[in-house]
Design an enzyme around this catalytic site. Structure first.
Site, PDB file in Angstrom:
ATOM      1  N   GLU A  50       0.863  -1.185   0.000  1.00 58.19           N
ATOM      2  CA  GLU A  50       0.000   0.000   0.000  1.00 58.19           C
ATOM      3  C   GLU A  50       0.895   1.230   0.000  1.00 58.19           C
ATOM      4  O   GLU A  50       1.965   1.238   0.625  1.00 58.19           O
ATOM      5  CB  GLU A  50      -0.900   0.011   1.234  1.00 58.19           C
ATOM      6  CG  GLU A  50      -1.714   1.301   1.317  1.00 58.19           C
ATOM      7  CD  GLU A  50      -2.831   1.283   2.333  1.00 58.19           C
ATOM      8  OE1 GLU A  50      -2.779   0.481   3.280  1.00 58.19           O
ATOM      9  OE2 GLU A  50      -3.769   2.093   2.172  1.00 58.19           O
ATOM     10  N   CYS A 248      -6.647   1.277   2.938  1.00 55.28           N
ATOM     11  CA  CYS A 248      -7.532   2.457   2.956  1.00 55.28           C
ATOM     12  C   CYS A 248      -7.344   3.342   1.735  1.00 55.28           C
ATOM     13  O   CYS A 248      -8.222   4.131   1.394  1.00 55.28           O
ATOM     14  CB  CYS A 248      -7.301   3.258   4.230  1.00 55.28           C
ATOM     15  SG  CYS A 248      -7.648   2.326   5.719  1.00 55.28           S
ATOM     16  N   ASN A 379     -12.152  -2.800   0.907  1.00 58.97           N
ATOM     17  CA  ASN A 379     -11.167  -3.042   1.961  1.00 58.97           C
ATOM     18  C   ASN A 379     -11.760  -2.570   3.279  1.00 58.97           C
ATOM     19  O   ASN A 379     -12.242  -1.438   3.359  1.00 58.97           O
ATOM     20  CB  ASN A 379      -9.896  -2.246   1.696  1.00 58.97           C
ATOM     21  CG  ASN A 379      -8.983  -2.224   2.918  1.00 58.97           C
ATOM     22  OD1 ASN A 379      -8.424  -3.257   3.302  1.00 58.97           O
ATOM     23  ND2 ASN A 379      -8.841  -1.071   3.553  1.00 58.97           N
ATOM     24  N   GLU A 380     -11.726  -3.384   4.268  1.00 65.30           N
ATOM     25  CA  GLU A 380     -12.197  -3.004   5.610  1.00 65.30           C
ATOM     26  C   GLU A 380     -13.526  -2.264   5.556  1.00 65.30           C
ATOM     27  O   GLU A 380     -13.739  -1.319   6.308  1.00 65.30           O
ATOM     28  CB  GLU A 380     -11.129  -2.184   6.346  1.00 65.30           C
ATOM     29  CG  GLU A 380      -9.936  -3.006   6.731  1.00 65.30           C
ATOM     30  CD  GLU A 380      -9.067  -2.392   7.824  1.00 65.30           C
ATOM     31  OE1 GLU A 380      -9.285  -1.218   8.192  1.00 65.30           O
ATOM     32  OE2 GLU A 380      -8.169  -3.100   8.319  1.00 65.30           O
TER      33      GLU A 380
HETATM   34  O1  AHR Z   1      -2.039  -1.162   6.857  1.00 62.12           O
HETATM   35  C1  AHR Z   1      -2.475   0.110   7.196  1.00 62.12           C
HETATM   36  C2  AHR Z   1      -3.992   0.218   7.168  1.00 62.12           C
HETATM   37  O2  AHR Z   1      -4.544  -0.599   8.151  1.00 62.12           O
HETATM   38  C3  AHR Z   1      -4.654  -0.255   5.910  1.00 62.12           C
HETATM   39  O3  AHR Z   1      -4.707   0.713   4.939  1.00 62.12           O
HETATM   40  C4  AHR Z   1      -6.048  -0.580   6.353  1.00 62.12           C
HETATM   41  O4  AHR Z   1      -6.645  -1.568   5.580  1.00 62.12           O
HETATM   42  C5  AHR Z   1      -5.857  -0.956   7.811  1.00 62.12           C
HETATM   43  O5  AHR Z   1      -6.729  -0.268   8.616  1.00 62.12           O
END
Ligand code: AHR
Length: 661
Positions: A50, A248, A379-380
């Site tokens: 990321e 994120c 994601n999440e």
């Molecule tokens: O890894 C950092 C963040 O942690 C990622 O973007 C998210 O998916 C999680 O909350």
């Protein structure tokens, strides 16, 4: 009589002590090498990239100029204009929004009989520029000028103001079109924090955009490519997959700030940058100059996956912005473009060169498909809003591409109401893969090594998509990548591999952090402008990934799975390719322990190869000064009668490979 009794008692107590010590010290592990429990997926151990902590711009994307296109919200951020004759208006920021929406801004420089010292532009790089003595640097610029009367003098300058490399670019083309011109030059010294200075000679006016500087030594020497040392660390892990681009980042703080893959492909001057959502997320770790220029975009991610032999796992926005931030959602009747993005991405990756998006891939230099097999939706994300949107995505993708496996979010935490709600619903939907995340204390990792023992063996598989032991607490700036965190992850990972019939994939998070530009710790790999090292956690990930095996077999202590008794955690596998048995044994106790490994059901060769990762100090970290403080040591040990006797060091991960006869 009294004396005799005393001697007898002393001898008795001593012998009991000796007996009980040696009894306590010899642990007998039984491996049932002919009882295959599960196939271990080639994707079992992977990586998650990321763009956080200056992971892409200022990180693996090797561009040295910050804000090369003047599109940061402060157009001259990263740049300084100076010189004895600079007047107002000599450097103008111009905007051609009507004809170029992706990259509207450029600068116009007016110079009058200029020479050294008259007018110059300086770029500070990403917390400086890492420059290496003797290495070639490739400068390029897009420009437009009416007459050709100007010279651009390029200088790399160290913090003392000394020049450590010079180049000269004389723009030759004239007229109303934009042109690109490049020049290369060598650096004369190594420097962590150099700057690029451009001073002008001559008379005239010139428009400039996409001012760029790359080192020659990129990964695979690709011009405009990635930082080789960082990618090498990934390649060394032999990851089974790479999840990208987030996290994120995919969601964005709001929908406008979400990741849109179509804006990250094609010529780099047409890739529209956006603010990096991590820039001001944490009040105490502000990085307002953090943007995503997308020089590293989806084509490059797929190419990277191919380079390092990892299955690509792109994650797409599910029509929802980050629920920690705005929680903005796209209306259900406006979800089509998002779903179309997912369908088009599969065509971009796998379509023939005659398809619309397959042709785009081919035009970028990769006519062969990337062979995409899986994709994440969201994601999440959590709650009914996620399920509503996910159902629409799933229906459309499965209708057109039934073989593409979909990864679904189970939210932010591995337990609690949100998790239970999604876990139940996703299993009813027969989700291919459920993505679970755990950022927890090391103790949690030890206590949860048996997490998957009682999961359903059929139906949805698990992707442990983000995990890392937190030495302090989640998002604390005090979290360390110490041996305690890494060892607890190793213990937990034996539980993942032991349940390979349930867990198909796992990846640590986040992957990279720049020492001068991070927002989140702990991270797997730390870098500065010139160096990079793998943390203790990296060493664990690498050992698991490079010693994966293909089939899980039982390893027992006192006839039970090894998941915490006396501080031991273990898993065992066969490797069909090398005809070996691979044991991974973690001793989390402070005591050295003699161990017997008795292997049933296979004839063995007489030698075992053992890799040990250990440190007596649980606080020990790796660092730039001591990158190998916690690093693997290899030894060979003889077997006797199918039995391996070996001392398991305190606080150690032991990877044992034994060839079958
Ligand atoms: O890894 C950092 C963040 O942690 C990622 O973007 C998210 O998916 C999680 O909350």
């Amino acid at each position: 009589m009294k004396k005799k009794l005393f001697v007898f008692s002393a001898v008795f107590i001593l012998s009991i002590l000796c007996f009980s010590t040696s009894y306590a010290q010899t642990k007998v592990f039984k491996v049932q090498a002919n009882q295959i429990k599960a196939e271990i997926q080639p994707t079992m151990w992977g990586i998650f990239f990321e763009d956080i902590n200056m992971g892409a711009d200022g990180g693996i994307y090797a561009e040295l100029v910050k804000n090369r296109s003047f599109e940061f919200y402060t157009p001259l951020m990263g740049w300084t204009v100076s010189g004895k004759s600079v007047k107002e208006g000599d450097v103008l920021v111009l905007n051609r929004k009507e004809i170029n929406t992706a990259n509207p801004r450029y600068i116009q420089v007016n110079v009058n009989n200029a020479d050294k010292g008259s007018i110059s532009l300086t770029n500070e790089g990403f917390r400086g520029m890492g420059i290496k003595k003797g290495l070639r640097y490739d400068f390029s610029v897009m420009y437009r000028q009416k007459t050709a009367h100007l010279k651009l003098h390029l200088e790399l300058v160290n913090p003392k103001g000394e020049i450590i490399g010079t180049g000269l670019l004389i723009p030759t083309e004239t007229g109303s079109d934009w042109h690109k011109q490049a020049v290369s030059f060598n650096a004369t010294a190594t420097e962590q924090k150099a700057k690029l200075n451009i001073w002008f000679e001559g008379n005239g006016m010139i428009d400039l955009d996409m001012i760029s500087l790359f080192p020659e030594d990129t990964w695979k020497r690709r011009p405009g490519g990635m930082r080789a040392d960082m990618i090498q660390l990934l390649a060394d892990m032999k990851p089974g997959f790479i999840r990208f681009p987030g996290g994120c980042i995919v969601e964005g703080r709001d929908l406008a700030n979400r990741y849109q893959w179509k804006k990250t492909i094609g010529p780099i001057e047409q890739r529209q940058l956006i603010m990096n959502r991590w820039n001001t997320e944490f009040a105490n770790k502000q990085t307002p100059d953090y943007f995503q220029t997308f020089g590293l975009g989806f084509f490059e991610y797929f190419q990277l996956a191919e380079d390092i032999g990892a299955e690509p796992l792109p994650i797409l926005n599910a029509g929802m912005a980050c629920q920690f931030n705005s929680a903005e959602v796209v209306a259900l009747d406006e979800l089509d473009p998002y779903v179309q993005d997912a369908l088009d991405l599969i065509e971009f990756a796998n379509g023939g060169v005659n398809t619309r998006w397959g042709k785009v891939r081919a035009d970028m230099g990769h006519p062969k498909p990337f062979n995409l097999k899986m994709m994440g939706v969201g994601n999440e994300n959590w709650g009914p809003q996620y399920l509503e949107r996910l159902r629409i995505f799933t229906k459309a993708i499965k209708a057109k591409y039934p073989n593409i496996k979909l990864v679904n979010s189970s939210g932010t935490d591995p337990n609690g109401d949100r998790f239970d709600y999604l876990n139940t619903a996703l299993r009813k939907m027969n989700a291919d893969l459920i993505d679970e995340h755990y950022y927890r204390r090391p103790e949690w990792f030890l206590e949860n090594a048996n997490r998957y023992d009682n999961y359903p063996r059929n139906g949805s598989k698990i992707f442990a998509g983000e995990y890392a032991a937190q030495s302090d607490k989640t998002v604390s700036v005090n979290n360390k990548n110490n041996w305690k965190t890494a060892m607890s992850e190793a213990a937990f990972m034996t539980g993942l591999e032991r349940n390979a019939d349930v867990v198909s994939m796992a990846s640590y998070a986040p992957l990279f952090a720049h020492v001068d530009g991070w927002q989140w710790t702990p991270d797997l790999i730390w870098v500065d402008n010139l160096r990079s090292y793998g943390t203790t956690d990296y060493q664990v990930q690498k050992l698991f990934s490079t010693n994966k095996g293909t089939q899980e077999v039982p390893i027992l202590l006192d006839n039970k799975a090894v998941e915490g008794k006396d501080g031991f955690y273990a898993c065992a596998a066969l490797d069909k390719a090398t005809n070996e048995i691979i044991l991974k044994v973690v001793n989390t106790s402070a005591k050295a322990q003699n161990a017997d490994f008795v292997i049933d059901g296979a004839k063995l060769k007489a030698k075992a190869n053992i890799t040990v990762l250990t440190n007596e100090n649980l606080e020990q970290v790796n660092s730039f000064d001591n990158p190998s403080a916690v690093s693997p040591k290899i030894q060979e040990v003889d077997l006797r009668n199918q039995k391996l006797q070996f001392e398991l060091k305190p606080y150690s991960l032991n990877v044992i490979r034994i060839k079958k006869a």
